[in-house]
Design a protein around this motif. Structure first.
Motif, PDB file in Angstrom:
ATOM      1  N   ASN A  45       0.905  -1.271  -0.204  1.00 35.31           N
ATOM      2  CA  ASN A  45       0.074   0.119   0.118  1.00 35.31           C
ATOM      3  C   ASN A  45       0.851   1.183   0.062  1.00 35.31           C
ATOM      4  OD1 ASN A  45      -2.374  -1.198  -0.142  1.00 35.31           O
ATOM      5  ND2 ASN A  45      -2.567  -1.311   2.101  1.00 35.31           N
ATOM      6  N   GLU A 101       2.120   1.824  -3.520  1.00 42.58           N
ATOM      7  CA  GLU A 101       0.934   2.291  -4.177  1.00 42.58           C
ATOM      8  C   GLU A 101       0.708   3.988  -4.064  1.00 42.58           C
ATOM      9  OE1 GLU A 101      -2.631   0.098  -4.883  1.00 42.58           O
ATOM     10  OE2 GLU A 101      -1.621  -1.762  -4.368  1.00 42.58           O
ATOM     11  N   ALA A 102       0.854   4.405  -2.883  1.00 43.98           N
ATOM     12  CA  ALA A 102       0.398   5.599  -2.451  1.00 43.98           C
ATOM     13  C   ALA A 102       1.588   6.613  -2.986  1.00 43.98           C
ATOM     14  CB  ALA A 102       0.647   5.822  -0.950  1.00 43.98           C
ATOM     15  N   ASP A 144       0.744   6.939  -6.432  1.00 44.18           N
ATOM     16  CA  ASP A 144      -0.198   7.936  -6.588  1.00 44.18           C
ATOM     17  C   ASP A 144       0.335   9.106  -6.797  1.00 44.18           C
ATOM     18  OD1 ASP A 144      -2.461   5.871  -6.743  1.00 44.18           O
ATOM     19  OD2 ASP A 144      -2.794   6.274  -4.708  1.00 44.18           O
ATOM     20  N   GLU A 145       1.347   9.612  -5.750  1.00 44.66           N
ATOM     21  CA  GLU A 145       1.942  10.660  -5.869  1.00 44.66           C
ATOM     22  C   GLU A 145       2.731  11.048  -6.915  1.00 44.66           C
ATOM     23  OE1 GLU A 145       4.398  11.177  -2.254  1.00 44.66           O
ATOM     24  OE2 GLU A 145       2.589  10.559  -1.003  1.00 44.66           O
ATOM     25  N   LEU A 169      -7.340  10.280 -12.328  1.00 43.78           N
ATOM     26  CA  LEU A 169      -6.586  10.049 -10.999  1.00 43.78           C
ATOM     27  C   LEU A 169      -7.631  10.158 -10.032  1.00 43.78           C
ATOM     28  CD1 LEU A 169      -3.211  11.964 -11.881  1.00 43.78           C
ATOM     29  CD2 LEU A 169      -3.508   9.460 -11.582  1.00 43.78           C
ATOM     30  N   HIS A 170      -8.432  11.371  -9.889  1.00 40.13           N
ATOM     31  CA  HIS A 170      -9.228  11.273  -8.532  1.00 40.13           C
ATOM     32  C   HIS A 170     -10.407  10.158  -8.732  1.00 40.13           C
ATOM     33  CE1 HIS A 170      -7.790  15.101  -7.416  1.00 40.13           C
ATOM     34  NE2 HIS A 170      -8.068  15.789  -8.494  1.00 40.13           N
ATOM     35  N   HIS A 192      -9.766   7.058 -10.201  1.00 40.41           N
ATOM     36  CA  HIS A 192      -9.288   5.614  -9.950  1.00 40.41           C
ATOM     37  C   HIS A 192      -8.160   5.509  -9.235  1.00 40.41           C
ATOM     38  CE1 HIS A 192     -12.235   4.441 -13.151  1.00 40.41           C
ATOM     39  NE2 HIS A 192     -11.836   5.361 -13.830  1.00 40.41           N
ATOM     40  N   ARG A 193      -7.327   6.488  -8.808  1.00 41.79           N
ATOM     41  CA  ARG A 193      -6.077   6.685  -8.329  1.00 41.79           C
ATOM     42  C   ARG A 193      -5.181   6.387  -9.455  1.00 41.79           C
ATOM     43  NH1 ARG A 193      -5.802   5.182  -2.193  1.00 41.79           N
ATOM     44  NH2 ARG A 193      -3.850   5.485  -2.780  1.00 41.79           N
ATOM     45  N   GLY A 194      -3.743   6.447  -9.014  1.00 44.24           N
ATOM     46  CA  GLY A 194      -2.794   6.304  -9.969  1.00 44.24           C
ATOM     47  C   GLY A 194      -2.549   4.955 -10.792  1.00 44.24           C
ATOM     48  N   GLU A 241      -4.768   2.182 -11.155  1.00 40.32           N
ATOM     49  CA  GLU A 241      -5.745   1.688 -11.991  1.00 40.32           C
ATOM     50  C   GLU A 241      -5.488   2.723 -13.150  1.00 40.32           C
ATOM     51  OE1 GLU A 241      -8.481  -0.414 -13.668  1.00 40.32           O
ATOM     52  OE2 GLU A 241      -7.202  -0.866 -12.002  1.00 40.32           O
ATOM     53  N   THR A 242      -5.264   4.175 -12.973  1.00 39.49           N
ATOM     54  CA  THR A 242      -5.345   5.053 -14.092  1.00 39.49           C
ATOM     55  C   THR A 242      -4.167   4.428 -15.021  1.00 39.49           C
ATOM     56  OG1 THR A 242      -6.203   7.007 -12.701  1.00 39.49           O
ATOM     57  CG2 THR A 242      -4.765   7.373 -14.949  1.00 39.49           C
TER      58      THR A 242
END
Length: 115
Positions: free
Chosen positions: A3, A6-7, A10-11, A35-36, A38-40, A42-43
């Motif tokens: 996680n 993944e975070a 995202d950044e 991005l908003h 699906h987050r990074g 999945e996008t």
């Protein structure tokens, strides 16, 4: 899946959006929305598995900034645990088709097939 990794991804994806805006004057509205929603991670997968490159990819190619594409980002070694060998190969091939050498200087492409 990690996680924390993944975070951080995202950044990194948000950073790509910000850099495209700041450095290329390119406002990737659809990308930001994705991005908003699906987050990074999945996008990245949605864009990577699309049958053709996105309008944003072409816009960055036109600006000679393929280094700011999702494809270039996911090829960084730190993100390898998040993507399969097949996904990284899709990214490599797509960048090569547009004249971008991973780890080297971008080169010119003879033409663009935007579908």
């Amino acid at each position: 899946m990690n996680n924390d990794l993944e975070a951080r991804f995202d950044e990194a994806m948000m950073d790509v959006y910000s850099r495209a805006l700041d450095e290329c004057d390119y406002k990737a509205t659809r990308f930001l929305h994705m991005l908003h929603e699906h987050r990074g991670l999945e996008t990245a997968r949605i864009l990577l598995h699309a049958s053709k490159v996105s309008e944003g990819y072409v816009a960055l190619w036109e600006r000679k900034r393929l280094d700011l594409t999702v494809e270039a980002v996911i090829l960084a070694a730190q993100w390898h645990p998040l993507f399969s060998d097949q996904e990284r190969e899709i990214a490599r091939k797509r960048l090569a088709e547009y004249g971008y050498t991973v780890g080297g200087a971008p080169t010119a492409r003879g033409g663009v097939d935007t579908g």
